[in-house]
Each structure stands twice: as C-alpha cells, then as structure tokens.
Design an enzyme around this catalytic site. Structure first.
Site, PDB file in Angstrom:
ATOM      1  N   HIS A 171       0.853  -1.187   0.000  1.00 23.26           N
ATOM      2  CA  HIS A 171       0.000   0.000   0.000  1.00 23.26           C
ATOM      3  C   HIS A 171       0.885   1.232   0.000  1.00 23.26           C
ATOM      4  O   HIS A 171       1.967   1.222   0.585  1.00 23.26           O
ATOM      5  CB  HIS A 171      -0.893   0.007   1.256  1.00 23.26           C
ATOM      6  N   ASP A 206      -7.861  -5.613  -0.382  1.00 27.75           N
ATOM      7  CA  ASP A 206      -8.308  -6.427  -1.518  1.00 27.75           C
ATOM      8  C   ASP A 206      -8.069  -7.914  -1.309  1.00 27.75           C
ATOM      9  O   ASP A 206      -8.764  -8.742  -1.895  1.00 27.75           O
ATOM     10  CB  ASP A 206      -7.619  -5.959  -2.807  1.00 27.75           C
TER      11      ASP A 206
END
Ligand code: CMC
Length: 367
Positions: A250, A300
C-alpha cells in the site's frame, strides 16, 4: 523537485477521513472505521461522510427513504441495457450508465443530492446487468429493504442471513483519503466539470490492478498457488520475476491495513473452510514473518474472498468496491469544490529545444 507518483504530497485540507499509515488506523469523520463496520449501516456511514455528522433517528429514516426512492433505473436506461453486449466489464457498465444519467440529469441540482442519487442507483445497474448477462429477468428494487440487502436481493433473488458481513465490507471500502481514484475525481471536479464525469473518471482509475482492480486478480492468484504448501515457492518466483503479489502493499500503510485485519477476522469466524482463505492466510504469514519487501496484506486480499463467498462474479469485484467508494469520491468532490483550485501540476522538461522542423520528404525512414 519531482515527487514521483505524488507520494506524500498534500493537495488540500480535508475533514472527511484520517489515515494513519504508520499505526494502521483509519477514521471516517474522526470515528474509527472498525467501529463503523461493527455498529453502523451503509446508509448511516454514507450520511456521516456526506453530512459530516451521524444522523439522528429522524434524519436517518428520511435519508434511507430518499436512497430507496432513487434506486430505480429509468425505462430509457433499462432499454439501453437490453442493447448492450452481454460480456462487458462491470466497471464499464457503470461508466456507460453514469454517462447517460449525467447527460439527462438537471445541471443546477445540489451536488449532495446528485451524490445520493448516484450512490443509490449503483447496485441496480450492477444487478440488472448481471441478470441480463445471464439471460435472466432483472429483479426490481424493493424499497422496504436496506441498501445492501436490496442489492443482494436484486442480484440473487433471495435474502441472505450473512448480508450484514457484506455491509461491513462496504463500510470499510467506502472511503480512503486521496487515493488514485479519488484524486482522479478531484482533478475532473477542479475544472468545474459535472459530478457524473468525476465518477466516470474515478471508475476508470479504480479499475487498474494496482488499485481496486487488484481484487479481481487475487482469487486467480490464490488458485495459481493452489495449496498452502506452495506459498513459499510462489512468493520466491514472484520476487525473481519482479511480479507484484496482488492484495499486498500500500502507498500509505506501512503496517497492517486495518480493513484487511477486520475482514480477516470476519472470514476466520464465518468462512474458515474457504480454500482460498486458507491459502491467503498462509501467504500473509509467510510474507509478513519473512519481511518480504516490508509489505502487508491490503483490503483487496480479504474483501475479494468475501465477495467470492457471497457468489458475486469475479469481474464484478472492482465494481463492488466502487459501489462503496462512490460515497467517498462524491464527499471529496463536494468538499474540494467548496474551495476550488484547478489541479494542474507541471513536469520537469528533459527533452531538447530548438530542433529544426524537417519537411516530410526529407525525413530518413531508417533514422
Ligand atoms: N508484491 C511484490 N512487491 C511489492 C508489492 C507487492 N504487492 N508491493 C510493493 N512491492 C515492492 C515494490 O516492487 C518495490 O520494490 P523495489 O523497491 O525493490 O522496487 C517496493 O515494494 C516499494 O513498492 P512500490 O510499488 O514502489 O510502492 P507503491 O507505494 O508505489 O505501491 C502499490 C503501492 C499498492 C501499487 C503496490 O504495493 C502494489 O502494486 N500492490 C499490488 C496491487 C494491490 O494489491 N493493489 C491494491 C492496493 S490497496 C487497495 C486499493 O487501493 O485498491
């Protein structure tokens, strides 16, 4: 100075969301996101993001009614649905319908009202297209159901006792500061374009596999791994081939993504027998304990397994993400244009100057 990928660059002040990437914390309007995922509803959290405060009982009732009123697609839109190819990606389906809506909607309407309209109709577009693509009759939205219950019902024609878990996932996906798709929406908003165009742009940005599109890449990746004992071999192969492991890493979180932590617990409690979940957990254990690239699972990884367990088609996963994130996108657009500044960065030019224009007949084909 060049800031590649605008990493760490602040483009505005905002009171919508606080993301603490070092400690892995996320707050919507100051409230920890886990608390909202546990106790709130889609409608209440959307209200919080749009209006900046939790609604009273009366306000929430009125707001839920309004969202339910906006669920239906016009006859004209349904007619267009029946003329579409049956194999489109769901993000593209959303883009088509939003463009149609945008061209027919009033220009002067309040932005918040438009935002509510857009978010309310997303599930109908997706469920109608899902059923149409399978050659089945669409199921009309029901006003007596909540936003997420109604979505599930329009998709599968029945209720599901676990739908609350799906609602929690949508709450977790609803907002995430100035991520790539929100930024895309703001770039468009800053030109004073219409809200529908902002959302169409945001959908395009979300579709990419480094962003929301990662959710559709996770299940096939876990299937490729095949079993828990093949995790190490897979990770080492990815590192060797410089291949990204989907559902990990991320830009802002330098530790666990709190949304992934929450969803993992949900899966552990309710879907512990899922084969994909077992492989994903093992993948997380291996990557984190061996400090592979210092990456951690992101939302996700586990949201895609939850969507899979609920029976949604894989090419709808990014659109499911969008069904939630549309609230964050529109909240940011509304906030940004209230103190608008055209977004227009520059580049550092590194090409030549004063090059002679050579007429086409004198240009060398080999040079
Ligand atoms: N697998 C393997 N290596 C990775 C990964 C990954 N998932 N993520 C980062 N790295 C490596 C990267 O290759 C780089 O290595 P090196 O320094 O040797 O070149 C280093 O870690 C720094 O990564 P980066 O790509 O420069 O970091 P970034 O902030 O630009 O990227 C990211 C963030 C999300 C694009 C990236 O982590 C990634 O591609 N992840 C996989 C796709 C994914 O799951 N996306 C969903 C993001 S979260 C939810 C959402 O926004 O939708």
């Amino acid at each position: 100075m060049i800031q590649k990928g605008l990493e760490g660059v602040k483009i505005c002040k905002s009171s919508i969301c606080y993301l603490d990437g070092i400690n892995g914390r996320l707050f919507y309007r100051g409230i920890p996101v886990e608390e909202l995922a546990e106790k709130s509803t889609f409608e209440e959290t959307a209200y919080l993001l749009w209006y900046g405060k939790l609604p009273t009982k009366n306000e929430l009732e009125k707001f839920k009614k309004k969202m339910a009123e906006y669920r239906d697609l016009s006859d004209e839109a349904v007619n267009i649905l029946y003329h579409l190819p049956r194999n489109l990606h769901y993000i593209d389906v959303l883009k088509i319908f939003l463009s149609i809506h945008g061209s027919t909607d009033g220009v002067d309407e309040d932005l918040k009202e438009k935002a509510i309209k857009i978010a309310s109709v997303f599930p109908t577009i997706l469920a109608y297209y899902y059923r149409y693509s399978k050659g089945e009759e669409p199921i009309k939205p029901r006003k007596d159901l909540s936003h997420v219950e109604n979505f599930y019902y329009m998709m599968f024609g029945e209720m599901n006792g676990k739908v609350r878990l799906l609602e929690s996932a949508f709450i977790l996906l609803m907002e995430q500061d100035i991520n790539a798709s929100t930024f895309a929406a703001l770039v468009i908003a800053s030109t004073l374009s219409d809200l529908y165009s902002c959302i169409v742009g945001a959908l395009g940005a979300l579709k990419g596999p480094l962003h929301g599109g990662a959710s559709e890449k996770v299940p096939p990746m876990l299937e490729e791994i095949g079993s828990e004992d093949r995790v190490e071999e897979f990770v080492q192969k990815c590192l060797k081939e410089k291949r990204k492991i989907m559902g990990f890493g991320h830009r802002v979180y330098r530790t666990y993504d709190p949304r992934a932590v929450y969803l993992k617990k949900v899966l552990q409690r309710h879907f512990q027998d899922s084969r994909l979940f077992k492989i994903a957990s093992k993948l997380e254990d291996y990557i984190v304990s061996n400090r592979i690239k210092n990456i951690y699972p992101n939302v996700d990884l586990y949201s895609s397994i939850l969507f899979e367990e609920f029976g949604f088609p894989r090419n709808m996963f990014t659109a499911l993400f969008a069904t939630a994130r549309v609230v964050g996108w529109t909240a940011h657009v509304i906030e940004y244009v209230s103190d608008n500044k055209l977004i227009r960065p520059t580049s550092e030019y590194v090409g030549p100057l004063n090059i002679e224009y050579i007429p086409i007949e004198r240009r060398d084909e080999n040079g």
